[in-house]
Write a protein that holds these residues in place. Structure first.
Motif, short mmCIF file in Angstrom:
data_model
loop_
_atom_site.label_atom_id
_atom_site.label_comp_id
_atom_site.label_asym_id
_atom_site.label_seq_id
_atom_site.Cartn_x
_atom_site.Cartn_y
_atom_site.Cartn_z
N LEU A 16 11.12 1.03 -1.53
CA LEU A 16 10.22 0.26 -0.97
C LEU A 16 10.00 -1.26 -1.72
CD1 LEU A 16 7.54 2.12 0.61
CD2 LEU A 16 9.35 1.24 1.67
N ILE A 17 9.92 -1.07 -2.91
CA ILE A 17 9.95 -2.32 -3.68
C ILE A 17 11.15 -3.30 -3.23
CG2 ILE A 17 10.09 -3.43 -5.80
CD1 ILE A 17 8.21 -1.11 -6.94
N VAL A 18 12.54 -2.51 -3.65
CA VAL A 18 13.73 -3.58 -3.18
C VAL A 18 13.70 -3.82 -1.58
CG1 VAL A 18 16.14 -3.30 -2.98
CG2 VAL A 18 15.00 -2.21 -4.89
N LEU A 19 13.13 -3.06 -0.72
CA LEU A 19 13.07 -3.49 0.52
C LEU A 19 12.05 -4.66 0.98
CD1 LEU A 19 12.55 -1.38 3.66
CD2 LEU A 19 10.90 -3.24 3.04
N ALA A 20 10.73 -4.74 0.14
CA ALA A 20 10.04 -5.94 0.15
C ALA A 20 10.66 -7.24 -0.58
CB ALA A 20 8.91 -5.54 -0.76
N LEU B 131 14.43 1.39 4.21
CA LEU B 131 13.19 2.12 4.61
C LEU B 131 13.66 3.61 4.81
CD1 LEU B 131 10.41 1.87 5.56
CD2 LEU B 131 11.05 1.29 7.84
N LEU B 132 14.68 3.96 5.53
CA LEU B 132 15.31 5.20 5.82
C LEU B 132 15.52 6.12 4.50
CD1 LEU B 132 16.23 7.44 7.76
CD2 LEU B 132 18.50 6.34 7.20
N GLY B 133 15.99 5.52 3.54
CA GLY B 133 16.16 6.24 2.37
C GLY B 133 14.76 6.47 1.45
N SER B 134 13.99 5.39 1.65
CA SER B 134 12.47 5.78 1.06
C SER B 134 11.74 6.98 1.75
CB SER B 134 11.68 4.50 1.39
OG SER B 134 10.19 4.93 0.74
N GLY B 135 11.93 7.13 3.14
CA GLY B 135 11.29 8.44 4.08
C GLY B 135 12.01 9.38 3.46
N ILE B 136 13.36 9.51 3.57
CA ILE B 136 14.20 10.53 3.20
C ILE B 136 13.71 11.28 1.81
CG2 ILE B 136 16.47 11.63 2.64
CD1 ILE B 136 17.26 9.94 5.14
N PHE B 137 13.60 10.33 0.74
CA PHE B 137 13.27 10.68 -0.51
C PHE B 137 11.87 11.18 -0.57
CE2 PHE B 137 16.73 7.98 -2.28
CZ PHE B 137 17.49 9.07 -3.02
N LEU C 70 0.97 -1.20 -0.06
CA LEU C 70 -0.05 0.07 0.13
C LEU C 70 0.86 1.30 0.07
CD1 LEU C 70 -2.96 -1.09 2.37
CD2 LEU C 70 -2.96 -0.88 0.17
N ALA C 71 2.07 1.25 0.89
CA ALA C 71 2.96 2.38 0.61
C ALA C 71 3.44 2.74 -0.53
CB ALA C 71 3.83 2.17 1.87
N ILE C 72 3.71 1.65 -1.25
CA ILE C 72 4.53 1.70 -2.49
C ILE C 72 3.55 2.27 -3.68
CG2 ILE C 72 5.18 0.28 -4.65
CD1 ILE C 72 6.42 -1.67 -2.66
N TRP D 56 8.79 15.34 -8.93
CA TRP D 56 8.00 14.21 -8.76
C TRP D 56 8.81 12.94 -8.76
CZ3 TRP D 56 8.08 10.29 -12.64
CH2 TRP D 56 8.89 10.94 -13.88
N ILE D 57 10.02 13.02 -9.22
CA ILE D 57 10.80 11.67 -9.14
C ILE D 57 11.29 11.22 -7.83
CG2 ILE D 57 13.16 12.71 -9.55
CD1 ILE D 57 11.94 9.79 -11.51
N PHE D 58 11.29 12.11 -6.88
CA PHE D 58 11.61 11.63 -5.38
C PHE D 58 10.82 10.57 -4.93
CE2 PHE D 58 14.10 15.43 -5.81
CZ PHE D 58 15.39 15.16 -5.42
N PRO D 59 9.32 10.80 -4.89
CA PRO D 59 8.33 9.85 -4.52
C PRO D 59 8.51 8.61 -5.11
CG PRO D 59 7.18 12.17 -4.73
CD PRO D 59 8.53 12.11 -5.39
N ILE D 60 8.73 8.54 -6.70
CA ILE D 60 8.96 7.55 -7.35
C ILE D 60 10.14 6.71 -6.99
CG2 ILE D 60 9.20 6.53 -9.81
CD1 ILE D 60 6.40 7.86 -9.11
N ILE D 61 11.16 7.27 -6.70
CA ILE D 61 12.43 6.78 -6.09
C ILE D 61 12.15 6.24 -4.73
CG2 ILE D 61 14.93 7.22 -5.11
CD1 ILE D 61 15.06 9.32 -7.37
#
Length: 104
Positions: free
Chosen positions: A40-44, A84-90, A5-7, A30-35
């Motif tokens: 999160l995909i890699v995390l999963a 997860l940290l990287g995802s939140g920062i982006f 859901l977050a992805i 707009w690229i930052f939320p996509i990154i």
């Protein structure tokens, strides 16, 4: 399910920002939320691998193998935490940059 859901929500958030940037003539934010959703995909993927590989082995491991399995599992958990940290920062960077661009 929560990661999926977050992805999806980060991906949709990025597409919405892409459409809104046309109004304020902004670019590339707009690229930052996509990154972030990519992280999160890699995390999963790492998480599913850790759950399917390490956890069944941990339940049947002998004393000689237990330490190596725990260290390997914790190593992957560390990578998951960084992703997860990287995802939140982006996601945060994208939000802050959009806020600054739309406030001008």
């Amino acid at each position: 399910v929560a990661i999926a859901l977050a992805i999806v929500s980060l991906f949709i958030y990025g597409l919405i920002i892409k459409r809104l940037l046309v109004l304020i003539k902004g670019k590339g934010i707009w690229i930052f939320p996509i990154i972030a959703s990519g992280c999160l995909i890699v995390l999963a993927i790492f998480h599913v691998y850790r759950i399917t590989f390490y956890f069944p082995l941990l339940s049947t491991a002998g004393p000689g193998d237990l330490f190596d399995l725990i260290v390997g599992s914790l190593g992957l958990a560390r990578i998951e935490s960084y992703l997860l940290l990287g995802s939140g920062i982006f996601a945060l960077i994208g939000g802050v940059l959009y806020y600054k661009a739309s406030s001008r």
